[in-house]
Design a protein around this motif. Structure first.
Motif: not given
Length: 369
Positions: A167-196
């Motif tokens: 999770d941390a690796l993907v978040t950092e990679a997408l942040g470096r590529l300018g895609a952090a906002p979209a991923h944050r939305a997916v992480r919070l509302r697109g995936l099932r609640p609970g630990e990845l």
């Protein structure tokens, strides 16, 4: 090549010969260049290519169930000829380190020189996927899209430092590529609640290696034991995606769920600066939800017809890969996917090479509805 025969013995076929023969026939179906395609595959397989098939796989590649390190796919589009793609793994030199990137990077460097690939985005995140103790069954896979000028894509392993760090690796990679906002939305509302790492797992982090406007950043999420509501939740994160279309596709391909065999995979296409994903695809591992390939063929033909594609296009692609009776195995038709959003929406069918073995038909499955 085919090994020279001894009198009274049948010649033994090598991996590269087996795959190249299939590839050449698929090129006739799709219009791809067979010479260029064969050269790319031979380069990827490297020293594993001449290995006789009867010696078994040189390493247990996770690309296919029988460990063939090559998988074919045919992408169907509206108003254009189907596109041939290859997913392949560069030969693994050290079997104790299957996720090591050395061979994959060596292939990539050779192709960067030959085809002038654009690796700027990969270079910005590669250190995150590089470690002295790589974990998992792969480090990097290569996708070859065989148009007049080949296009290249890399799949990186988000769990290469362990499931807990994905999770941390993907978040950092997408942040470096300018895609952090979209991923944050997916992480919070697109995936099932609970630990990845339990129900939902980050399976692939993919980058196109060209600089056209259509170049993509993609994240693939395996949805273990998902039901149709879980799939709809994931798809709803992408503007313009009809979740009913997605769930109907899954139902027709694999039944009503829950999907307790191989997981459904949702993939998101990200763009720098966007606050939501710009594209979505769903991948159904149809081989887990059918009795045999004859049933898989019939379901895929129905899906193609429903989504506006000529089902008759499927037959030549299958015949290019095998001549065996379809009811004698389950796995030739490995996945079927529905692509929604830019750049090329459509249906893709994934074909196993079956270089080493054919999976036996399965007990009667729940019928698709």
């Amino acid at each position: 090549m085919i090994a020279s025969s001894v009198e009274g013995h049948v010649p033994v076929t090598s991996l590269v010969t087996h795959v190249t023969d299939q590839l050449t026939r698929l090129c006739r179906v799709t219009g791809a260049d067979p010479v260029m395609s064969a050269q790319l595959v031979a380069d990827l397989l490297g020293p594993a290519g001449p290995r006789p098939l009867d010696a078994g796989p040189a390493w247990p590649s996770d690309i296919a169930d029988d460990h063939t390190p090559v998988e074919f796919s045919v992408a169907f589009h509206r108003h254009s000829r189907p596109t041939l793609r290859i997913l392949a793994e560069a030969a693994v030199a050290d079997l104790s380190r299957p996720a090591d990137l050395s061979s994959a990077l060596a292939f990539l460097h050779r192709q960067t020189r030959r085809h002038r690939l654009t690796t700027a985005r990969l270079d910005r995140v590669l250190d995150l996927f590089t470690t002295e103790r790589p974990q998992g069954v792969f480090g990097m896979w290569h996708s070859l899209i065989l148009r007049r000028t080949p296009e290249f894509k890399v799949y990186l392993n988000p769990e290469i430092r362990g499931v807990a760090d994905a999770d941390a690796l993907v978040t950092e990679a997408l942040g470096r590529l300018g895609a952090a906002p979209a991923h944050r939305a997916v992480r919070l509302r697109g995936l099932r609640p609970g630990e990845l790492g339990a129900a939902d797992r980050f399976t692939f982090f993919a980058l196109d290696l060209h600089d056209a406007d259509s170049a993509r950043i993609k994240l693939y999420v395996s949805q273990h034991d998902a039901d149709l509501a879980d799939v709809a939740r994931a798809a709803a994160m992408v503007p313009g995606v009809d979740t009913g279309t997605v769930t109907s596709f899954c139902r027709q391909a694999a039944g009503p769920g829950p999907y307790t065999g191989r997981p459904i995979i949702s993939s998101y296409t990200y763009a720098a600066g966007a606050d939501r994903p710009i594209g979505y695809s769903v991948y159904v591992p149809i081989r887990s939800y059918v009795t045999d390939d004859a049933q898989a063929r019939d379901r895929i033909r129905g899906l193609m017809d429903r989504h506006g594609f000529d089902p008759e296009q499927l037959g030549p692609a299958m015949a290019a890969v095998t001549s065996r009776p379809l009811d004698e195995g389950a796995g030739l038709l490995a996945h079927v996917s529905l692509r929604l959003g830019p750049p090329r929406p459509g249906v893709t069918v994934y074909l196993s090479s079956e270089a080493y073995s054919v999976s036996a038909p399965q007990p009667q499955r729940v019928p698709a509805r």
